[in-house]
Design a protein around this motif. Structure first.
Motif: not given
Lengths: 229, 254
Positions: B59, B62-63, B65, B70, B72, B110, B112
């Motif tokens: 990740v 800035q994303n 969590n 996250h 996307e 992430t 994605s």
């Protein structure tokens, strides 16, 4: 038992069994209150007396404690090495986690080396941690893998090769001598006598993914015939 | 042995003729791409998208969590750079997929989803959501349920039409996208544009809910074929020779 289940399905058999005794839910199954719910698409498996799990297709590795994995050292940062094991985060490896390593006697590991290690910490909230020794401080089969060739495959293929009743490696040994290390993170390290043999081995292993047991021995025979005629 | 998600009869009250409850033929090829974690080439009629997914992967800070993954979504149009309309689609698809995913199981990662539009002949959003759902299914990320999106319009004669092709959609007054979950067939997402009466909205919702069963059945069939092909290796059973990755479907009516 070969049912294919999708996320959201309920396993009523497991719920029934849970009324009588403890039930073990493996990968892909979750308990929501009193219900057993599937969260991955795949084949439902049951093992006597009480274990259920889902065999799903996956390419991306999610660290699990105790798994033997193949990683590439990416950096040397003070006391630890950073190792890429194909998961969402790099694993850390202490320089003391090698056989007969002391503060004075550091192991010779450099960025770019390929390692065979075991995960001792793998939690969703923590950084994964590797070691290259077993519980009594011996290296066993773990450690730096020199020479050879690393290739990627699906997690299913790696698990299949490591299964006890899988005939693939046994029939390949009949054809040629080789060394192999299979990481549960979907990486396979191979070393044979020549480049030609290594490539042939790699192709045979990848071709076996969709083959039945009989087809596997046929593939291995073919490889042997092509190589040594 | 397995309780499948409750099999609601497709049209319990018989409000709609079978002519109304017809989706365009659905076809799918799984894992056409080799480098992504999972991908699907999904077509509904002439509308076609290529979806792929990666995850759980590293990740960006800035994303990050610490409680959940996250999600996307990247939507690429057929030509040129993504427009504002495409960004809106991206958000709709991302939020829809996020509600189906169990993101709490992979914190600090992430997931994605990439969507490449190949041909837009009406109903691209619905097609993209269905394609994304299939990619997530075979990618092995944990999900609460599967999702099915159905596109619906009010045509120029003020009639509700289910999953129209681009010829039927000329001069449409309104368009709806409904997304349902596989558990109770509850609404997950509604996206509407244009002017319509509430009665038309309700009609469209009922028709779409009934038609979503076709898509859920399709998921089950294609995932069964996929697994029969890729996981039968260890079994001594006869291989299912008819199982191909590409499942050709006849035009699906109810």
């Amino acid at each position: 038992m070969t049912e294919i289940v999708l996320p959201g399905d309920r396993i009523s058999a497991a719920e029934e069994l849970a009324k009588l005794k403890k039930v073990i839910l493996g990968p892909g199954l979750r308990r929501e209150n009193e219900q057993v719910v599937v969260c991955k698409a795949g084949r439902l498996n049951y093992k006597e007396p009480n274990a259920y799990w889902i065999d799903s297709y996956q390419q991306r590795y999610v660290p699990v404690r105790g798994d033997a994995v193949i990683g590439v050292v990416t950096a040397k940062a003070g006391d630890i090495f950073r190792v890429d094991i194909g998961a969402h985060e790099q694993a850390s490896l202490s320089y003391l986690a090698f056989e007969s390593a002391t503060k004075k006697n550091r192991p010779d590991v450099n960025p770019g080396d390929v390692l065979y290690g075991r995960l001792i910490v793998a939690s969703r909230d923590l950084e994964p941690e590797l070691v290259c020794v077993n519980s009594i401080g011996k290296k066993g089969k773990l450690g730096v893998l020199t020479d050879g060739f690393v290739m990627n495959c699906s997690l299913n293929l790696a698990r299949m090769i490591l299964r006890e009743n899988c005939p693939l490696l046994r029939s390949l040994t009949k054809e040629m001598p080789y060394e192999i290390a299979v990481g549960l993170n979907g990486r396979i390290w191979l070393k044979a006598k020549s480049l030609r043999e290594t490539i042939a081995l790699g192709n045979a292993i990848l071709a076996a993914e969709n083959a039945s047991n009989e087809e596997m021995s046929k593939i291995c025979e073919n490889i042997g015939n092509i190589l040594f005629t | 042995m397995v309780t499948q998600t409750e099999n609601v009869s497709i049209d319990p009250r018989g409000d709609f003729s079978s002519e109304d409850l017809k989706l365009r033929p659905i076809n799918c090829e799984l894992n056409p791409l080799t480098r992504s974690d999972a991908s699907a080439l999904f077509t509904q009629g002439d509308t076609c998208v290529l979806t792929s997914m990666l995850g759980p992967v590293e990740v960006k800070s800035q994303n990050l969590n610490i409680e959940k993954a996250h999600v996307e979504c990247i939507y690429r149009p057929k030509a040129g750079i993504p427009t504002i309309e495409d960004k809106l689609r991206e958000n709709v698809i991302r939020d829809t997929c996020e509600s189906a995913l169990l993101t709490v199981l992979h914190p600090r990662t992430t997931i994605s989803i990439q969507i490449q539009e190949l041909d837009n002949r009406c109903g691209i959003e619905a097609c993209a959501i269905n394609g994304a759902c299939l990619a997530l299914l075979i990618g092995g990320v944990p999900m609460k349920f599967t999702i099915a999106a159905v596109h619906c319009i009010v045509d120029k004669d003020d009639k509700v039409v289910l999953d129209p092709d681009h010829c039927k959609a000329i001069g449409k007054r309104a368009s709806f996208i409904f997304v349902f979950d596989s558990l109770e067939k509850n609404l997950v997402t509604v996206h509407t544009s244009g002017r319509f009466r509430m009665a038309q909205f309700n009609d469209a919702e009922c028709m779409s809910r009934a038609a979503s069963q076709i898509i859920f059945n399709f998921y089950r069939r294609i995932i069964s074929n996929f697994h029969n092909k890729s996981l039968l290796t260890a079994d001594t059973k006869v291989r299912n020779t008819e199982a191909e990755t590409v499942v050709k479907s006849e035009p699906m009516d109810v």
